[in-house]
Design a protein around this motif. Sequence first.
Motif, PDB file in Angstrom:
ATOM      1  N   ALA A  94       0.927  -1.100  -0.301  1.00  0.00           N
ATOM      2  CA  ALA A  94       0.023   0.055   0.316  1.00  0.00           C
ATOM      3  C   ALA A  94       0.950   1.547  -0.157  1.00  0.00           C
ATOM      4  N   PHE A  95       1.635   1.365   1.189  1.00  0.00           N
ATOM      5  CA  PHE A  95       3.217   2.639   0.844  1.00  0.00           C
ATOM      6  C   PHE A  95       4.328   2.331   1.123  1.00  0.00           C
TER       7      PHE A  95
ATOM      8  N   ILE B  33      13.365  15.430   9.702  1.00  0.00           N
ATOM      9  CA  ILE B  33      12.411  16.058   9.974  1.00  0.00           C
ATOM     10  C   ILE B  33      12.268  16.935   8.567  1.00  0.00           C
TER      11      ILE B  33
ATOM     12  N   ILE C 121       9.672  16.132   4.934  1.00  0.00           N
ATOM     13  CA  ILE C 121       9.365  17.021   4.412  1.00  0.00           C
ATOM     14  C   ILE C 121       9.684  17.096   2.975  1.00  0.00           C
TER      15      ILE C 121
ATOM     16  N   LEU D 112       7.963  14.323   1.541  1.00  0.00           N
ATOM     17  CA  LEU D 112       6.483  14.204   1.585  1.00  0.00           C
ATOM     18  C   LEU D 112       5.636  15.453   0.870  1.00  0.00           C
ATOM     19  N   THR D 113       6.686  16.522   0.026  1.00  0.00           N
ATOM     20  CA  THR D 113       5.788  16.987  -0.974  1.00  0.00           C
ATOM     21  C   THR D 113       6.697  17.167  -2.049  1.00  0.00           C
ATOM     22  N   THR D 114       7.058  15.879  -2.334  1.00  0.00           N
ATOM     23  CA  THR D 114       7.420  15.789  -3.669  1.00  0.00           C
ATOM     24  C   THR D 114       6.044  15.117  -5.022  1.00  0.00           C
ATOM     25  N   ASP D 115       5.514  16.009  -5.305  1.00  0.00           N
ATOM     26  CA  ASP D 115       4.974  14.665  -6.520  1.00  0.00           C
ATOM     27  C   ASP D 115       4.797  13.806  -7.078  1.00  0.00           C
TER      28      ASP D 115
ATOM     29  N   GLU E 135       5.676   8.906  -9.368  1.00  0.00           N
ATOM     30  CA  GLU E 135       5.387   6.815  -9.496  1.00  0.00           C
ATOM     31  C   GLU E 135       6.387   7.403 -11.588  1.00  0.00           C
TER      32      GLU E 135
END
Lengths: 199, 657
Positions: free
Chosen positions: B142-143, B626, B630, B633-636, B639
Amino acid sequence: MSDVTLKEEVREKEAREKKTLGFWIYLMTDLVLFASLFATFAVLRTATAGGPSGAELFDLPFVLLETMILLTSSFTVGLAILGAARGYKKQTIFWLLATFALGVAFLAMELTEFSHLAAEGFSWERSAFLSAFFTLVGTHGLHIAVGLLWLGVMIVRLVRFKFKQTDLNRLALFGLFWHFLDVVWIFIFSIVYLIGSMA
Amino acid sequence: MWAGIQELVFGRLTPADFVHDPIMAGAGIGMVGALVLAMIALTYFKKWKWLWKTWITSLDPKKIGVMYLIVSVIMLLRGLADALLLRTQQAAGGSVEVLNADHFQQIFSAHGTIMIFFVAMGIIFGIFNLIIPQQIGARDVAFPFLNSVSFWLFAAGMILINAPLVVGEFSAAGWLAYPPLSGLQYSPGVGVDYWIWSLQIAGIGSLLSGINFFVTIIKMRAPGMTLMKMPIFIWSALGSTSLIMFAFPILTATLGMLALDRLMGMHFFTSDMGGSPMLYINLIWAWGHPEVYILVLPAFGIFSEVVATFSGKKLFGYKSMVIALAAITFLSFTVWLHHFFTMGAGADVNTLFGIMTMVIAIPTGVKVFNWIFTMYRGRVRFTTPMLWFMGFIVTFTLGGLAGVAMSVPAADFQFHNSLFLVAHFHTMIVGGVLFGAFAGFTYWFPKFTGFYLNEKLGKIAFWLWIVGFLLAFVPLYILGFMGATRRLDHYDPSLGWQGLFIVAGVGVMIIAAGVGFQLLQIVVSIIQRKKNRAGEDPWGGRTLEWSTATPPAEYVYAVIPTVTERDDFWESKKKKHHKVAPVYEDIWLPKNSGAGAIIGLLAMIFGAATIWHMVPLAIISFVGIIITLIIRLTTDDTEVKISAAEVAKHELKRSAV
């Protein structure tokens, strides 16, 4: 709607559902962590080792104000999410900033309480009761701090970039997180402060 | 001034911490030497880039699973070496001092901790990674990024737990570090801190993995695979991950509190200022007992797959198996107090937990009968996995009966902390978890490599293992009855225990020979891989993972299968269906990411800095974690697409072979 965008949307929806479930489960595991700390506090509540008990230390009106601030911040984050769902970017940012300010105020009050206690000689080293108190309340505070960091990053992203579906999803997850911390705080307020003041 | 700076940068680390006695120094030099050799080899063959691109940054569960298994095997060798040292000391009986008392204590603490956290857990997560997505007809977990973070946290914990071989000392407080012994007052050194931070970091990784695989199973099953059509291994994994979700936060909290006691002078578990050491023992077992089932449930799942496949029959009593698994999952949270009946909780509390312990034996017994009835009237093939299975039935029943004996509180006052207990839990964990892992390894090996493991060497390894195992642990049951307690580094010769200890020592050596044959088996099989070619369905499998290519493509399934019944692949083989030309679609897979490895590295530095009280370094590494998170997680754009045309090309090649 073309076939390709339809597939994109299915993929997007599946990813969102996975993340939401995963985040709920993370919250539940965090709840187990808090439950362990609550159980520890319950066991060590009377272990004051000759030091002060909760009844002698807690300033209930102060904590009530803290509680109100946190509850209000849950309301403002709700408004932010409503705004985001309608695509009102300015409104969203405004309410997120309000949430941030309230969160900072809450944290500042908590740290004030902690430093007062420590200054009076009632730090976590004084007794098992105080160790359990500082750890339980402090763990909640640490979560609030993490939440503020998350909130800060989100606000910066919203200000700088266009509204995207992922932002909306993350905002919803943040809302869950923030409400969750509210619920935990209600338990801390009741079990630690209210019952503690009665004893 | 200079001393102040030195303390700020190095904390309590001094050059003297690098000095060790010959055995530890030898082990340390060996480990570091092997690492340096590996690095030289990587540089010489110019393989660094390859390592980074195909392994370290990989988010592919098939790769991550293999890395888990590699770490576990290395740690198994370390734990086994520890065991050999311990038994050598005991066989000598104290007349010859192989290890001094302190070193002996460090080794038994390390042995237990490593075997549970870095061997058993590593194997379980390795197998989860390799098997779960394939068996439910999914391409990934899933992740995927979280999965990589989990692995690298596990690896960071592994490095921290081995670091005392080179710098400092390890905990001498046993594998669960009971206070007040593990408190600051009685263990002022870095040993217990190594233990805490190694487990804390690896434990958070385990928790994240638990969430990940739970969501994978709930959300990513192939269409048509309802809960009651899932393979039993998936059910067992669902139980295991549920337990992880409920149990590991307790471990995190407990280790956190012990760390606060030691770092900040708190009084949770100290024996003064109101602290309660017994609270720690309750908390750690509220995690610890479910942990036993976290490990053994997947092993039950593996055996269920193995016995059905090699008996050529469907599993006997699927529904009762599911109910039994669910019952065990629930009941495992109601028995923790049986680890300390002697604590003095009172007759009523002890009775309740004694009865619950007996109750949990019932679903386990149901499973044993289900497995036996699966073989009944089946066409049993005596392959290596099947041998491990049958060895397991014998040892597990033996150990289980010993467990029921100990569930009687009155009797437990005799058994408590005796070698009888040590024999019991080794029978369960070696005979259950490890044999399960070996069965699963042999069973699924050809799927992922394309060739079989050498059966002959595997069988020799099995027989060495089972004989060595019985020789190593049956004497411990007897010694326990005779009054020998666990963790003895010497005893009075007049007690007459030495003979049995020597037998146990010989047993461990035979086990070591078995492990040697397993390693030989892998090497020989790789050399003979051209002769041992395995097809896509080498054993006549029943579940979906056998329908994929061997070795599986990166995307595993070109077309996500639709499931109509239990053992869907088996049923579809029986039907003579027309092959419909498949329609391929674009497949999206996660891009590689180095962030997981970086977080692991920073977590390791943070752990080490906290252990040695290097405050600035701890802060820097924590902030680093941290920031990395960040950024990630802010990389879009995470895939990468494999187009339908590429998939079609790849699949065409597969059918040509």
